[in-house]
Scaffold this active site. Structure first.
Site, PDB file in Angstrom:
ATOM      1  N   ASN A 229       0.922  -1.404   0.097  1.00  0.00           N
ATOM      2  CA  ASN A 229       0.083  -0.400  -0.401  1.00  0.00           C
ATOM      3  C   ASN A 229       1.099   1.370  -0.137  1.00  0.00           C
ATOM      4  O   ASN A 229       1.441   1.867   1.153  1.00  0.00           O
ATOM      5  CB  ASN A 229      -1.034  -0.649   0.686  1.00  0.00           C
ATOM      6  CG  ASN A 229      -2.058  -1.360   1.343  1.00  0.00           C
ATOM      7  OD1 ASN A 229      -2.436  -1.743  -0.025  1.00  0.00           O
ATOM      8  ND2 ASN A 229      -2.269  -2.246   2.184  1.00  0.00           N
ATOM      9  N   GLU A 310      -7.839  -3.468  -2.834  1.00  0.00           N
ATOM     10  CA  GLU A 310      -8.754  -2.730  -1.700  1.00  0.00           C
ATOM     11  C   GLU A 310      -8.011  -1.124  -1.785  1.00  0.00           C
ATOM     12  O   GLU A 310      -7.200  -0.869  -1.213  1.00  0.00           O
ATOM     13  CB  GLU A 310      -6.872  -3.711  -0.596  1.00  0.00           C
ATOM     14  CG  GLU A 310      -7.489  -4.632  -0.235  1.00  0.00           C
ATOM     15  CD  GLU A 310      -6.916  -5.348   1.119  1.00  0.00           C
ATOM     16  OE1 GLU A 310      -5.971  -5.191   1.146  1.00  0.00           O
ATOM     17  OE2 GLU A 310      -7.517  -6.392   1.671  1.00  0.00           O
ATOM     18  N   ARG A 355     -15.745 -14.027  -3.139  1.00  0.00           N
ATOM     19  CA  ARG A 355     -14.215 -13.367  -3.147  1.00  0.00           C
ATOM     20  C   ARG A 355     -12.939 -15.008  -4.217  1.00  0.00           C
ATOM     21  O   ARG A 355     -12.551 -14.220  -4.434  1.00  0.00           O
ATOM     22  CB  ARG A 355     -14.003 -13.361  -1.652  1.00  0.00           C
ATOM     23  CG  ARG A 355     -12.228 -12.942  -1.648  1.00  0.00           C
ATOM     24  CD  ARG A 355     -12.022 -12.108  -0.621  1.00  0.00           C
ATOM     25  NE  ARG A 355     -10.978 -11.940   0.111  1.00  0.00           N
ATOM     26  CZ  ARG A 355     -10.358 -10.848   0.462  1.00  0.00           C
ATOM     27  NH1 ARG A 355     -11.401 -11.189   2.206  1.00  0.00           N
ATOM     28  NH2 ARG A 355      -8.767 -11.256   0.976  1.00  0.00           N
ATOM     29  N   ASP A 384      -6.830 -15.163   1.770  1.00  0.00           N
ATOM     30  CA  ASP A 384      -5.737 -14.402   2.227  1.00  0.00           C
ATOM     31  C   ASP A 384      -5.129 -14.693   3.741  1.00  0.00           C
ATOM     32  O   ASP A 384      -4.950 -14.456   4.336  1.00  0.00           O
ATOM     33  CB  ASP A 384      -6.193 -13.055   2.700  1.00  0.00           C
ATOM     34  CG  ASP A 384      -5.441 -11.960   3.171  1.00  0.00           C
ATOM     35  OD1 ASP A 384      -4.659 -12.038   2.692  1.00  0.00           O
ATOM     36  OD2 ASP A 384      -5.898 -10.670   3.994  1.00  0.00           O
ATOM     37  N   GLU A 406       4.067 -15.739  -3.042  1.00  0.00           N
ATOM     38  CA  GLU A 406       4.006 -15.005  -1.687  1.00  0.00           C
ATOM     39  C   GLU A 406       3.069 -15.234  -0.996  1.00  0.00           C
ATOM     40  O   GLU A 406       2.454 -15.996  -0.557  1.00  0.00           O
ATOM     41  CB  GLU A 406       3.010 -13.866  -2.424  1.00  0.00           C
ATOM     42  CG  GLU A 406       2.723 -12.400  -1.316  1.00  0.00           C
ATOM     43  CD  GLU A 406       2.350 -11.544  -1.919  1.00  0.00           C
ATOM     44  OE1 GLU A 406       2.147 -10.867  -2.669  1.00  0.00           O
ATOM     45  OE2 GLU A 406       1.531 -10.101  -0.342  1.00  0.00           O
ATOM     46  N   GLU A 412      -0.183 -12.457  10.661  1.00  0.00           N
ATOM     47  CA  GLU A 412      -1.232 -12.018  10.751  1.00  0.00           C
ATOM     48  C   GLU A 412      -2.256 -12.812  11.124  1.00  0.00           C
ATOM     49  O   GLU A 412      -3.390 -12.297  11.376  1.00  0.00           O
ATOM     50  CB  GLU A 412      -1.300 -11.122   9.438  1.00  0.00           C
ATOM     51  CG  GLU A 412      -2.505 -10.292   8.821  1.00  0.00           C
ATOM     52  CD  GLU A 412      -3.001  -9.770   7.820  1.00  0.00           C
ATOM     53  OE1 GLU A 412      -2.004 -10.220   7.183  1.00  0.00           O
ATOM     54  OE2 GLU A 412      -3.832  -9.206   7.391  1.00  0.00           O
TER      55      GLU A 412
END
Ligand code: BDP
Length: 692
Positions: A229, A310, A355, A384, A406, A412
């Site tokens: 981001n 996003e 999704r 995710d 990735e 997380e």
């Protein structure tokens, strides 16, 4: 008197300094180089390595420094550096370009041809002298070979008859930092960014060198410095100078820098009226920017891009595709050998209400349309970084495009820096998954290493989470995930047990009892986390925003795909997301026989059942339990495992230094409390729908 005071003062300072250096705070990671504890092995190493031979007086300093300090510390005696192998016990290190001996051995075919990347390590007799040779074609390869040899000694392996030839299976092995320019780290749980942006370029954080060293020791050869981001500022002159200063520190360790870019940079930085990738002025802007970057950083790696995802801008706003966007950047970087990593983390629900299906639907039509120096970067699973997901169906579905995988090293969704969760088994499950794309045996590993589809570029990235906490990763055991990432990027066929064994011996102890105990704690820790968080294929039940702890009843008012209820779909009739052929059809994105295997309630493995199916609460699994019973069993089993780890750890009290022992102990207590919370909250919530 005054003299005595000064002396006392200096001794005190020295004492404090050495206490700090030797503090057991985890800073030294797996590169501790403590004296070899086994006397037999110590004797072997001491007799085999008496001198370090660097024929080139200008041998790269990292190599010199690492071997000199590493060997002397492990062997507990100085190992002098000489420039010729005149006697027995010489360790000769170099490339054919800087070592006449290695060049001659190659010419006489006493050494096998060296791989382009990678290294060879050989014990040999030469004119009555016993030598060990570490050779490679490039300085980075020599460094990898040196670290490999040091690892053998750290883990107390014999070095009597070495015959090792290794090359990395994956070309680009990257740590992705989600570091913001203000020093915070998105999804980082170990303090603030180690880049210290405000101090750069004038003052470079000395930790960066240690960071580079640790990465080089596991073969990492690239670092993306900033968050996906991204902000346009990263491409300003000011930040490029900062980036160049970091690149200078990383370079001697064989590591290139990469940057995440923001799509609208030309508009934000230079007031262009558009960011349309087909606009001539936009193309020129990026070409000029690339030139500026390469003037400062000649070995710059390339760009990572999160576009139209996003809330990030992207080429779609101008009616263009991902390929149009990636290719424009690829064109700008091509003259300098740079690459683009275009992320496939997109889920525009106007494309599909499920999704999990979106990225595949957006990207597969673009296969064959990407430039030769562009990767599409794909997360391991279709949602995710959940505790467990099936592999992302894009692997094997874009044969003409090199796909970079990735993974998430930072935890997380797996307990952050509070939980001991060894992730190598998760990554192995994905890497070893058969996509069947080119018949049986087309594993995900073979897709990403380029061998299955014949790509000449290949890559893998781990989202790092590294921060300025003394132990780098927040939890001492999270270091294992960083270590495992590098080792698997180098060789995806290594087993998670072997990697854990190496890491434990280097980080904690070679004592068999310690190795065995920690190894068994780590081995089941990921499966336990899946059990106490999201068993049987459940996913995304984490508390909103911070993703720590359970919140199965969470409903997002605007986006139902950010709600827990969207994923588990529990109701009186049953539980799970129906992605079968008669449901969302996501299972059809996989090749046969997976479509059939996972598409039927009868044959779907329990681990993925609720990922692919909505089943009644009294549906019976192969083990005779109903789904509702098995769900409760697994929640309990997961929490019990953590309790078991607590006890196993307590039994190591006398084998581990007090500082790290206490730290891990406290975290295990917190992990247990959190696991119990999951075990209580989720079954209580699902219980309102479930029928016994
Ligand atoms: C998710 C994170 C979010 C990232 C996003 C991404 O929650 O912070 O920005 O992935 O990968 O896992 O872009």
């Amino acid at each position: 008197m005054r003299f005595r005071h000064t002396l006392l003062y200096h001794s005190l300072i020295l004492l404090c300094l050495s206490a700090d250096l030797m503090a057991e705070d985890g800073y030294r990671l797996w590169l501790r180089y403590d004296k070899v504890s086994d006397p037999v092995m110590l004797e072997q190493y001491r007799s085999r390595i008496t001198h370090l031979v660097l024929e080139d007086p200008n041998a790269p300093w990292p190599l010199k420094e690492e071997l000199r300090t590493g060997l002397s510390a492990l062997l507990d005696k100085p190992v002098p550096i000489t420039s010729n192998a005149a006697q027995s016990g010489c360790l000769v290190v170099g490339t054919p370009a800087d070592s006449p001996l290695i060049a001659a051995l190659l010419e006489q075919q006493e050494l096998e041809p060296l791989p382009d990347e990678g290294f060879c390590i050989r014990s040999m007799k030469k004119d009555g002298r016993s030598l060990i040779i570490v050779a490679a074609n490039e300085p980075a390869g020599v460094l990898y070979g040196a670290f490999h040899l040091l690892r053998l000694m750290q883990t107390q392996q014999p070095i009597e008859n070495l015959s090792i030839l290794q090359r990395p299976r994956i070309g680009r092995r990257l740590m992705d930092h989600w570091d913001n320019l203000d020093g915070t780290i998105e999804r980082g749980y170990a303090g603030r960014s180690i880049w210290n942006w405000p101090d750069l370029p004038g003052k470079v954080n000395p930790r960066i060198k240690d960071y580079a060293r640790a990465n080089a020791s596991i073969g990492v050869n690239g670092i993306v410095l900033n968050n996906v981001n991204s902000r346009a500022e990263i491409l300003t002159q000011e930040y490029l100078a900062k980036t160049a200063a970091v690149a200078d520190v990383l370079r001697p360790w064989g590591i290139k820098v990469y940057l995440s870019i923001k799509w609208t940079s030309p508009m934000e930085l230079d007031k262009l009226s558009t960011a349309d990738p087909l606009d001539a002025a936009v193309r020129t802007w990026w070409q000029t920017k690339a030139k500026e970057i390469y003037t400062l950083i000649p070995d710059f790696g390339g760009f990572l891009v999160k576009a139209y995802s996003e809330g990030q801008p992207g080429p779609q706003q101008y009616g263009r595709t991902h390929a149009d966007g990636a290719n424009m950047l690829a064109e700008a970087l091509k003259p300098y050998g740079g690459i683009v990593m275009w992320r496939a983390f997109v889920y525009d629900l106007s494309i599909d209400a499920d999704r999990a299906k979106c990225a595949y639907l957006e990207f597969t039509p673009l296969d064959g349309k990407f430039a030769a120096n562009a990767f599409v970067q794909v997360k391991n699973g279709p949602i995710d970084f959940q505790p467990r997901e099936p592999f992302n169906p894009l692997f094997g579905a874009m044969p003409q495009t090199p796909l970079m995988m990735e993974l998430q090293i930072t935890q997380e969704y797996t307990g952050q820096a509070m939980h001991l969760v060894y992730l190598a088994p998760q990554w192995k499950e994905v890497l070893d998954s058969d996509t069947y794309a080119k018949g049986p045996g087309t594993t995900v590993a073979r897709i990403i290493d380029g061998s299955a589809e014949g790509h000449c570029i290949s890559g893998i990235a781990g989202v790092s989470g590294i921060g300025d906490d003394r132990n780098w990763t927040g939890h001492h055991f999270s270091q294992a995930n960083w270590y495992a990432f590098g080792r698997l990027a180098w060789d995806p066929s290594l087993s998670s047990e072997q990697i854990a064994d190496e890491w434990i011996r280097m980080t904690w102890s070679n004592d068999p009892r310690v190795v065995q105990t920690i190894g068994s704690m780590m081995a089941g820790s990921w499966e336990a986390c899946v059990d106490y968080m999201t068993p049987l294929g459940l996913h995304h039940l984490m508390a909103e925003g911070h993703h720590y702890g359970p919140q199965p009843d969470y409903v997002h008012s605007a986006r139902h795909d950010w709600s827990s209820t969207y994923y588990h779909k529990a109701d009186r009739a049953g539980i799970g997301f129906d992605r079968s052929q008669t449901g969302s059809g996501a299972v059809l994105q996989y090749k046969p026989p997976l479509q059939q295997l996972w598409g039927s309630v009868e044959t779907c493995p329990p681990e993925l059942l609720l990922w692919f199916h909505h089943v009644p609460w009294d549906h019976r699994l192969q083990n005779g339990q109903t789904v509702w019973q098995e769900l409760q069993n697994r929640y309990s089993r997961g929490a019990a495992y953590v309790d078991g780890m607590r006890n196993e750890w307590l039994a190591l009290k006398n084998d581990i230094d007090a500082e790290r022992f206490e730290h891990v102990k406290n975290r295990l207590d917190e992990q247990y409390n959190n696991a119990v919370q999951w075990r209580n909250v989720c079954p209580a919530y699902f219980g309102q729908f479930a029928q016994d």
